[in-house]
Design an enzyme around this catalytic site. Sequence first.
Site, PDB file in Angstrom:
ATOM      1  N   ARG A 170       0.812  -1.219   0.000  1.00 36.37           N
ATOM      2  CA  ARG A 170       0.000   0.000   0.000  1.00 36.37           C
ATOM      3  C   ARG A 170       0.838   1.258   0.000  1.00 36.37           C
ATOM      4  O   ARG A 170       0.289   2.355  -0.047  1.00 36.37           O
ATOM      5  CB  ARG A 170      -0.851   0.008   1.264  1.00 36.37           C
TER       6      ARG A 170
ATOM      7  N   ARG B 180     -18.361  -2.459   9.645  1.00 42.45           N
ATOM      8  CA  ARG B 180     -16.986  -2.193  10.071  1.00 42.45           C
ATOM      9  C   ARG B 180     -16.859  -0.749  10.544  1.00 42.45           C
ATOM     10  O   ARG B 180     -17.436   0.157   9.952  1.00 42.45           O
ATOM     11  CB  ARG B 180     -16.036  -2.422   8.878  1.00 42.45           C
TER      12      ARG B 180
HETATM   13  P1  AP5 Z   1      -8.561  -3.524   4.149  1.00 40.17           P
HETATM   14  O1  AP5 Z   1      -9.420  -4.448   4.859  1.00 40.17           O
HETATM   15  O2  AP5 Z   1      -7.551  -4.021   3.186  1.00 40.17           O
HETATM   16  O3  AP5 Z   1      -9.525  -2.462   3.497  1.00 40.17           O
HETATM   17  P2  AP5 Z   1      -9.504  -1.784   2.082  1.00 40.17           P
HETATM   18  O4  AP5 Z   1      -8.348  -1.876   1.182  1.00 40.17           O
HETATM   19  O5  AP5 Z   1      -9.850  -0.403   2.481  1.00 40.17           O
HETATM   20  O6  AP5 Z   1     -10.473  -2.653   1.304  1.00 40.17           O
HETATM   21  P3  AP5 Z   1     -11.893  -3.098   1.693  1.00 40.17           P
HETATM   22  O7  AP5 Z   1     -11.857  -4.379   2.416  1.00 40.17           O
HETATM   23  O8  AP5 Z   1     -12.644  -1.977   2.346  1.00 40.17           O
HETATM   24  O9  AP5 Z   1     -12.528  -3.216   0.231  1.00 40.17           O
HETATM   25  P4  AP5 Z   1     -12.272  -4.283  -0.913  1.00 40.17           P
HETATM   26  O10 AP5 Z   1     -11.538  -3.629  -2.054  1.00 40.17           O
HETATM   27  O11 AP5 Z   1     -11.734  -5.569  -0.395  1.00 40.17           O
HETATM   28  O12 AP5 Z   1     -13.776  -4.438  -1.380  1.00 40.17           O
HETATM   29  P5  AP5 Z   1     -14.848  -5.585  -1.076  1.00 40.17           P
HETATM   30  O13 AP5 Z   1     -14.597  -6.740  -1.986  1.00 40.17           O
HETATM   31  O14 AP5 Z   1     -14.991  -5.848   0.378  1.00 40.17           O
HETATM   32  O15 AP5 Z   1      -7.760  -2.585   5.175  1.00 40.17           O
HETATM   33  C1  AP5 Z   1      -8.386  -1.996   6.288  1.00 40.17           C
HETATM   34  C2  AP5 Z   1      -7.365  -1.167   7.047  1.00 40.17           C
HETATM   35  O16 AP5 Z   1      -6.278  -2.013   7.505  1.00 40.17           O
HETATM   36  C3  AP5 Z   1      -6.664  -0.058   6.241  1.00 40.17           C
HETATM   37  O17 AP5 Z   1      -7.435   1.125   6.192  1.00 40.17           O
HETATM   38  C4  AP5 Z   1      -5.364   0.100   7.034  1.00 40.17           C
HETATM   39  O18 AP5 Z   1      -5.570   0.823   8.213  1.00 40.17           O
HETATM   40  C5  AP5 Z   1      -5.023  -1.336   7.427  1.00 40.17           C
HETATM   41  N1  AP5 Z   1      -4.188  -2.001   6.428  1.00 40.17           N
HETATM   42  C6  AP5 Z   1      -4.525  -3.092   5.669  1.00 40.17           C
HETATM   43  N2  AP5 Z   1      -3.512  -3.428   4.855  1.00 40.17           N
HETATM   44  C7  AP5 Z   1      -2.507  -2.548   5.112  1.00 40.17           C
HETATM   45  C8  AP5 Z   1      -1.206  -2.364   4.551  1.00 40.17           C
HETATM   46  N3  AP5 Z   1      -0.720  -3.160   3.574  1.00 40.17           N
HETATM   47  N4  AP5 Z   1      -0.464  -1.348   5.021  1.00 40.17           N
HETATM   48  C9  AP5 Z   1      -0.915  -0.544   6.006  1.00 40.17           C
HETATM   49  N5  AP5 Z   1      -2.139  -0.651   6.570  1.00 40.17           N
HETATM   50  C10 AP5 Z   1      -2.933  -1.646   6.109  1.00 40.17           C
HETATM   51  O19 AP5 Z   1     -16.136  -4.816  -1.611  1.00 40.17           O
HETATM   52  C11 AP5 Z   1     -16.645  -3.682  -0.935  1.00 40.17           C
HETATM   53  C12 AP5 Z   1     -18.174  -3.742  -0.970  1.00 40.17           C
HETATM   54  O20 AP5 Z   1     -18.622  -3.660  -2.325  1.00 40.17           O
HETATM   55  C13 AP5 Z   1     -18.736  -5.067  -0.439  1.00 40.17           C
HETATM   56  O21 AP5 Z   1     -19.935  -4.808   0.212  1.00 40.17           O
HETATM   57  C14 AP5 Z   1     -18.993  -5.908  -1.701  1.00 40.17           C
HETATM   58  O22 AP5 Z   1     -20.063  -6.802  -1.505  1.00 40.17           O
HETATM   59  C15 AP5 Z   1     -19.327  -4.834  -2.714  1.00 40.17           C
HETATM   60  N6  AP5 Z   1     -18.861  -5.183  -4.053  1.00 40.17           N
HETATM   61  C16 AP5 Z   1     -17.682  -5.754  -4.406  1.00 40.17           C
HETATM   62  N7  AP5 Z   1     -17.603  -5.909  -5.740  1.00 40.17           N
HETATM   63  C17 AP5 Z   1     -18.764  -5.409  -6.250  1.00 40.17           C
HETATM   64  C18 AP5 Z   1     -19.273  -5.272  -7.570  1.00 40.17           C
HETATM   65  N8  AP5 Z   1     -18.584  -5.673  -8.628  1.00 40.17           N
HETATM   66  N9  AP5 Z   1     -20.508  -4.710  -7.710  1.00 40.17           N
HETATM   67  C19 AP5 Z   1     -21.214  -4.290  -6.638  1.00 40.17           C
HETATM   68  N10 AP5 Z   1     -20.781  -4.398  -5.362  1.00 40.17           N
HETATM   69  C20 AP5 Z   1     -19.564  -4.945  -5.171  1.00 40.17           C
END
Ligand code: AP5
Length: 209
Positions: free
Chosen positions: A87, A156
């Site tokens: 990241r 969350r």
């Molecule tokens: P993390 O859990 O990695 O959160 P994120 O990157 O912010 O990603 P999300 O899990 O929120 O989203 P996603 O892209 O996986 O989407 P999803 O498939 O769930 O990290 C959380 C925190 O941890 C960070 O803020 C940081 O503090 C820390 N952290 C983690 N890694 C780190 C690192 N490497 N370095 C430093 N800090 C770190 O989909 C989202 C929603 O949309 C779901 O409801 C899903 O059902 C829906 N959805 C998905 N695809 C579609 C579609 N095609 N159409 C319609 N809806 C959809």
Amino acid sequence: MILILLGAPGAGKGTQAEKLVEEYGLQHLSTGDLLRSAVSDNTELGRLAKRYMDQGQLVPDDVILGIIRGYLKEHAGEGVLFDGFPRTVVQAEGLDGILNGVEARTISLVVDDQRVIERLSARRSCRACGRVYNPALGINPASPDRCACGGEIYQRDDDKAETIAKRLSVYHAQTEPVVEYYRSRNLLVEVDGAGSPDEVFNRIRKVLT
Ligand code: AP5
């Protein structure tokens, strides 16, 4: 295969990772899932990580790289899918050092900020198994109060409006340079993250064949 899935918060990394792991038999390393599990177990790592996660900030690079080193030692020789890592450019450089010449394939899911906000505001998750529900967007629409596993469905903490905005600004400032890092090495493929999860998955499949 070492596969890196990049993309903004809510781009659909976790949703696509689930499909990729099943189809390509990869180990799924989501740094976010791992940190949330440490928070829920109230470990030292979890207490430290929570301070950053609740504010939409990134956990320090040295902590994350320590986790990655430990994980890859445990899974030496296996195919791994990185979801939400690297990241920062420091993390990407650290991973290069750890992989020591093994090239990773990198896919960036491209989704605009407005769609991200819609997805994350409506996301609900299971506290026990992590299953994601999003009835407003037709993802697991039969969302009950309890998950199929019996776990509690919750929102969350970092999916509250002000934290989503912070996470997006952190993404643009600190993670977009990682996209450039891989693009400049010709290691990046961008995939449109709009459309249904299956449509997006078909696009990724084409890239990987
Ligand atoms: P993390 O859990 O990695 O959160 P994120 O990157 O912010 O990603 P999300 O899990 O929120 O989203 P996603 O892209 O996986 O989407 P999803 O498939 O769930 O990290 C959380 C925190 O941890 C960070 O803020 C940081 O503090 C820390 N952290 C983690 N890694 C780190 C690192 N490497 N370095 C430093 N800090 C770190 O989909 C989202 C929603 O949309 C779901 O409801 C899903 O059902 C829906 N959805 C998905 N695809 C579609 C579609 N095609 N159409 C319609 N809806 C959809």
